[in-house]
Design a protein around this motif. Sequence first.
Motif, PDB file in Angstrom:
ATOM      1  N   ILE A  13      38.808  39.721  48.767  1.00 54.30           N
ATOM      2  CA  ILE A  13      38.097  40.998  48.806  1.00 54.30           C
ATOM      3  C   ILE A  13      38.947  42.054  48.192  1.00 54.30           C
ATOM      4  CG2 ILE A  13      39.022  41.524  51.158  1.00 54.30           C
ATOM      5  CD1 ILE A  13      36.394  42.772  51.696  1.00 54.30           C
ATOM      6  N   SER A  14      38.429  43.029  47.612  1.00 53.21           N
ATOM      7  CA  SER A  14      39.054  43.949  47.050  1.00 53.21           C
ATOM      8  C   SER A  14      38.018  45.114  46.771  1.00 53.21           C
ATOM      9  CB  SER A  14      39.559  43.798  45.749  1.00 53.21           C
ATOM     10  OG  SER A  14      38.632  43.385  44.689  1.00 53.21           O
ATOM     11  N   ARG A  15      39.062  46.269  46.356  1.00 49.09           N
ATOM     12  CA  ARG A  15      38.206  47.410  46.110  1.00 49.09           C
ATOM     13  C   ARG A  15      38.465  48.278  44.931  1.00 49.09           C
ATOM     14  NH1 ARG A  15      42.625  49.662  47.108  1.00 49.09           N
ATOM     15  NH2 ARG A  15      43.321  51.012  48.516  1.00 49.09           N
ATOM     16  N   ASP A  16      37.836  49.194  44.350  1.00 44.23           N
ATOM     17  CA  ASP A  16      37.734  50.155  43.518  1.00 44.23           C
ATOM     18  C   ASP A  16      37.654  51.392  44.083  1.00 44.23           C
ATOM     19  OD1 ASP A  16      37.994  51.814  41.188  1.00 44.23           O
ATOM     20  OD2 ASP A  16      37.559  50.324  39.826  1.00 44.23           O
ATOM     21  N   SER A  17      38.659  52.156  44.439  1.00 47.32           N
ATOM     22  CA  SER A  17      38.368  53.522  45.023  1.00 47.32           C
ATOM     23  C   SER A  17      37.695  54.497  44.235  1.00 47.32           C
ATOM     24  CB  SER A  17      39.540  54.188  45.837  1.00 47.32           C
ATOM     25  OG  SER A  17      40.184  53.316  46.590  1.00 47.32           O
ATOM     26  N   ALA A  18      38.253  54.426  43.032  1.00 41.98           N
ATOM     27  CA  ALA A  18      37.404  55.478  41.933  1.00 41.98           C
ATOM     28  C   ALA A  18      36.068  55.249  41.639  1.00 41.98           C
ATOM     29  CB  ALA A  18      38.347  55.431  40.820  1.00 41.98           C
ATOM     30  N   LYS A  19      35.620  53.824  41.975  1.00 48.55           N
ATOM     31  CA  LYS A  19      34.150  53.440  41.576  1.00 48.55           C
ATOM     32  C   LYS A  19      33.548  53.418  43.298  1.00 48.55           C
ATOM     33  CE  LYS A  19      34.962  51.206  37.322  1.00 48.55           C
ATOM     34  NZ  LYS A  19      34.704  49.962  36.695  1.00 48.55           N
ATOM     35  N   ASN A  20      34.251  53.742  44.150  1.00 48.32           N
ATOM     36  CA  ASN A  20      33.608  53.399  45.554  1.00 48.32           C
ATOM     37  C   ASN A  20      32.569  52.236  45.515  1.00 48.32           C
ATOM     38  OD1 ASN A  20      34.328  55.490  47.351  1.00 48.32           O
ATOM     39  ND2 ASN A  20      32.168  56.125  47.732  1.00 48.32           N
ATOM     40  N   THR A  21      33.512  51.190  45.003  1.00 47.37           N
ATOM     41  CA  THR A  21      32.971  49.815  44.938  1.00 47.37           C
ATOM     42  C   THR A  21      33.842  48.688  45.707  1.00 47.37           C
ATOM     43  OG1 THR A  21      31.733  50.454  43.072  1.00 47.37           O
ATOM     44  CG2 THR A  21      31.820  48.083  43.616  1.00 47.37           C
ATOM     45  N   GLY A  22      33.342  47.886  46.345  1.00 46.00           N
ATOM     46  CA  GLY A  22      33.789  46.831  46.976  1.00 46.00           C
ATOM     47  C   GLY A  22      33.591  45.707  46.337  1.00 46.00           C
ATOM     48  N   TYR A  23      34.596  44.537  46.251  1.00 53.02           N
ATOM     49  CA  TYR A  23      34.016  43.351  45.558  1.00 53.02           C
ATOM     50  C   TYR A  23      34.629  42.040  46.480  1.00 53.02           C
ATOM     51  CZ  TYR A  23      34.208  46.290  41.494  1.00 53.02           C
ATOM     52  OH  TYR A  23      33.956  47.295  40.608  1.00 53.02           O
ATOM     53  N   LEU A  24      33.940  41.129  46.239  1.00 58.50           N
ATOM     54  CA  LEU A  24      34.090  39.694  46.694  1.00 58.50           C
ATOM     55  C   LEU A  24      34.200  38.574  45.724  1.00 58.50           C
ATOM     56  CD1 LEU A  24      35.009  38.556  49.611  1.00 58.50           C
ATOM     57  CD2 LEU A  24      32.270  37.660  49.676  1.00 58.50           C
ATOM     58  N   GLN A  25      35.488  38.267  45.478  1.00 58.15           N
ATOM     59  CA  GLN A  25      35.613  37.189  44.431  1.00 58.15           C
ATOM     60  C   GLN A  25      35.433  35.863  45.146  1.00 58.15           C
ATOM     61  OE1 GLN A  25      35.723  37.475  40.925  1.00 58.15           O
ATOM     62  NE2 GLN A  25      35.813  35.038  40.971  1.00 58.15           N
ATOM     63  N   MET A  26      34.762  35.072  44.745  1.00 56.39           N
ATOM     64  CA  MET A  26      34.550  33.848  45.261  1.00 56.39           C
ATOM     65  C   MET A  26      34.804  32.707  44.407  1.00 56.39           C
ATOM     66  SD  MET A  26      30.996  34.542  47.470  1.00 56.39           S
ATOM     67  CE  MET A  26      29.989  34.647  46.064  1.00 56.39           C
ATOM     68  N   ASN A  27      35.838  32.052  44.690  1.00 62.82           N
ATOM     69  CA  ASN A  27      36.284  30.989  43.962  1.00 62.82           C
ATOM     70  C   ASN A  27      35.888  29.513  44.643  1.00 62.82           C
ATOM     71  OD1 ASN A  27      36.761  32.655  41.828  1.00 62.82           O
ATOM     72  ND2 ASN A  27      38.808  32.788  42.485  1.00 62.82           N
ATOM     73  N   SER A  28      36.055  28.352  43.731  1.00 62.50           N
ATOM     74  CA  SER A  28      35.936  27.028  44.420  1.00 62.50           C
ATOM     75  C   SER A  28      34.805  27.064  45.407  1.00 62.50           C
ATOM     76  CB  SER A  28      37.502  26.702  45.137  1.00 62.50           C
ATOM     77  OG  SER A  28      38.388  26.560  44.364  1.00 62.50           O
ATOM     78  N   LEU A  29      33.642  27.394  44.990  1.00 65.85           N
ATOM     79  CA  LEU A  29      32.472  27.409  46.185  1.00 65.85           C
ATOM     80  C   LEU A  29      32.012  25.886  46.455  1.00 65.85           C
ATOM     81  CD1 LEU A  29      30.608  30.366  44.259  1.00 65.85           C
ATOM     82  CD2 LEU A  29      31.285  30.286  46.809  1.00 65.85           C
ATOM     83  N   LYS A  30      31.638  26.113  47.639  1.00 64.72           N
ATOM     84  CA  LYS A  30      30.976  24.800  48.171  1.00 64.72           C
ATOM     85  C   LYS A  30      29.534  25.225  48.486  1.00 64.72           C
ATOM     86  CE  LYS A  30      35.643  24.235  50.292  1.00 64.72           C
ATOM     87  NZ  LYS A  30      36.370  23.656  51.634  1.00 64.72           N
ATOM     88  N   PRO A  31      28.712  23.762  48.772  1.00 62.46           N
ATOM     89  CA  PRO A  31      27.256  24.020  49.195  1.00 62.46           C
ATOM     90  C   PRO A  31      27.427  24.811  50.531  1.00 62.46           C
ATOM     91  CG  PRO A  31      27.771  22.013  48.269  1.00 62.46           C
ATOM     92  CD  PRO A  31      29.333  22.545  48.355  1.00 62.46           C
ATOM     93  N   GLU A  32      28.420  24.510  51.244  1.00 62.64           N
ATOM     94  CA  GLU A  32      28.373  25.024  52.719  1.00 62.64           C
ATOM     95  C   GLU A  32      28.369  26.690  52.781  1.00 62.64           C
ATOM     96  OE1 GLU A  32      30.121  22.503  51.914  1.00 62.64           O
ATOM     97  OE2 GLU A  32      32.185  22.514  52.989  1.00 62.64           O
ATOM     98  N   ASP A  33      28.772  27.134  51.552  1.00 62.54           N
ATOM     99  CA  ASP A  33      28.942  28.757  51.249  1.00 62.54           C
ATOM    100  C   ASP A  33      27.754  29.366  50.942  1.00 62.54           C
ATOM    101  OD1 ASP A  33      31.942  28.011  49.734  1.00 62.54           O
ATOM    102  OD2 ASP A  33      31.978  28.867  51.253  1.00 62.54           O
ATOM    103  N   THR A  34      26.683  28.571  50.709  1.00 64.78           N
ATOM    104  CA  THR A  34      25.011  29.065  50.364  1.00 64.78           C
ATOM    105  C   THR A  34      24.690  29.846  51.669  1.00 64.78           C
ATOM    106  OG1 THR A  34      24.613  27.191  49.128  1.00 64.78           O
ATOM    107  CG2 THR A  34      22.853  28.304  50.205  1.00 64.78           C
ATOM    108  N   ALA A  35      24.519  31.192  51.434  1.00 66.97           N
ATOM    109  CA  ALA A  35      23.990  31.876  52.475  1.00 66.97           C
ATOM    110  C   ALA A  35      23.539  33.289  51.907  1.00 66.97           C
ATOM    111  CB  ALA A  35      24.996  32.210  53.436  1.00 66.97           C
ATOM    112  N   VAL A  36      22.922  34.064  52.651  1.00 59.46           N
ATOM    113  CA  VAL A  36      22.731  35.576  52.113  1.00 59.46           C
ATOM    114  C   VAL A  36      24.091  36.362  52.724  1.00 59.46           C
ATOM    115  CG1 VAL A  36      21.494  37.676  52.413  1.00 59.46           C
ATOM    116  CG2 VAL A  36      20.325  35.432  52.478  1.00 59.46           C
ATOM    117  N   TYR A  37      24.561  36.989  51.386  1.00 59.96           N
ATOM    118  CA  TYR A  37      25.922  37.714  51.806  1.00 59.96           C
ATOM    119  C   TYR A  37      25.525  39.145  52.012  1.00 59.96           C
ATOM    120  CZ  TYR A  37      28.780  33.596  50.846  1.00 59.96           C
ATOM    121  OH  TYR A  37      29.279  32.432  51.163  1.00 59.96           O
ATOM    122  N   TYR A  38      26.064  39.650  52.976  1.00 58.35           N
ATOM    123  CA  TYR A  38      25.772  41.127  53.225  1.00 58.35           C
ATOM    124  C   TYR A  38      27.212  41.907  53.203  1.00 58.35           C
ATOM    125  CZ  TYR A  38      21.504  39.537  55.343  1.00 58.35           C
ATOM    126  OH  TYR A  38      20.240  39.150  55.498  1.00 58.35           O
TER     127      TYR A  38
END
Length: 124
Positions: free
Chosen positions: A70-95
Motif C-alpha cells: 500500500i502506498s499513497r501520493d499526497s500530491a494527487k490525493n491518491t492511494g494505491y494497492l500494488q498486488m503481486n503474486s496473485l492467487k485465486p483466493e485473492d479473488t474478491a471485490v476490493y474496497y
Amino acid sequence: QVQLVESGGGLVQAGGSLRLSCVASGRTFTTYTMGWFRQAPGQEREFVAAIRWSGGTTIYGDSVKGRFTISRDSAKNTGYLQMNSLKPEDTAVYYCAAGRILFQQTEWSKYSDWGQGTQVTVSS
C-alpha cells in the motif's frame, strides 16, 4: 465527508500483478487513514492493508504480507494497492476506505467513508 473512487481491478492469471488506485476528494486528507478491504461472495469483509496518510506508516493483513504494498501520493490525493503474486483466493471485490482513525485499525466498521469497490478476479 470524503469521496473515494477506486479503479484498476480486472482479470489476471495466478502469479500476475494488478495495481488498484483510490482517488480521494472532498476534505483535507492529511489526518486520515486509508485502508483497503476485500470481500468475496459469501464471506466477511477482510482487512487487506492500511496507511496513515501523514507519514505513510503501513500495516497489512496476514494473508497479503510480502505480496501486496500500500502506498499513497499526497500530491494527487491518491492511494494505491500494488498486488503481486496473485492467487485465486485473492479473488474478491476490493474496497477503498478512509477514516480519521488510528492506522492500526483493521475493523471495517470503524472506517467512515467507502468507495464503490472494484472487482479483482484471479484465474488458476
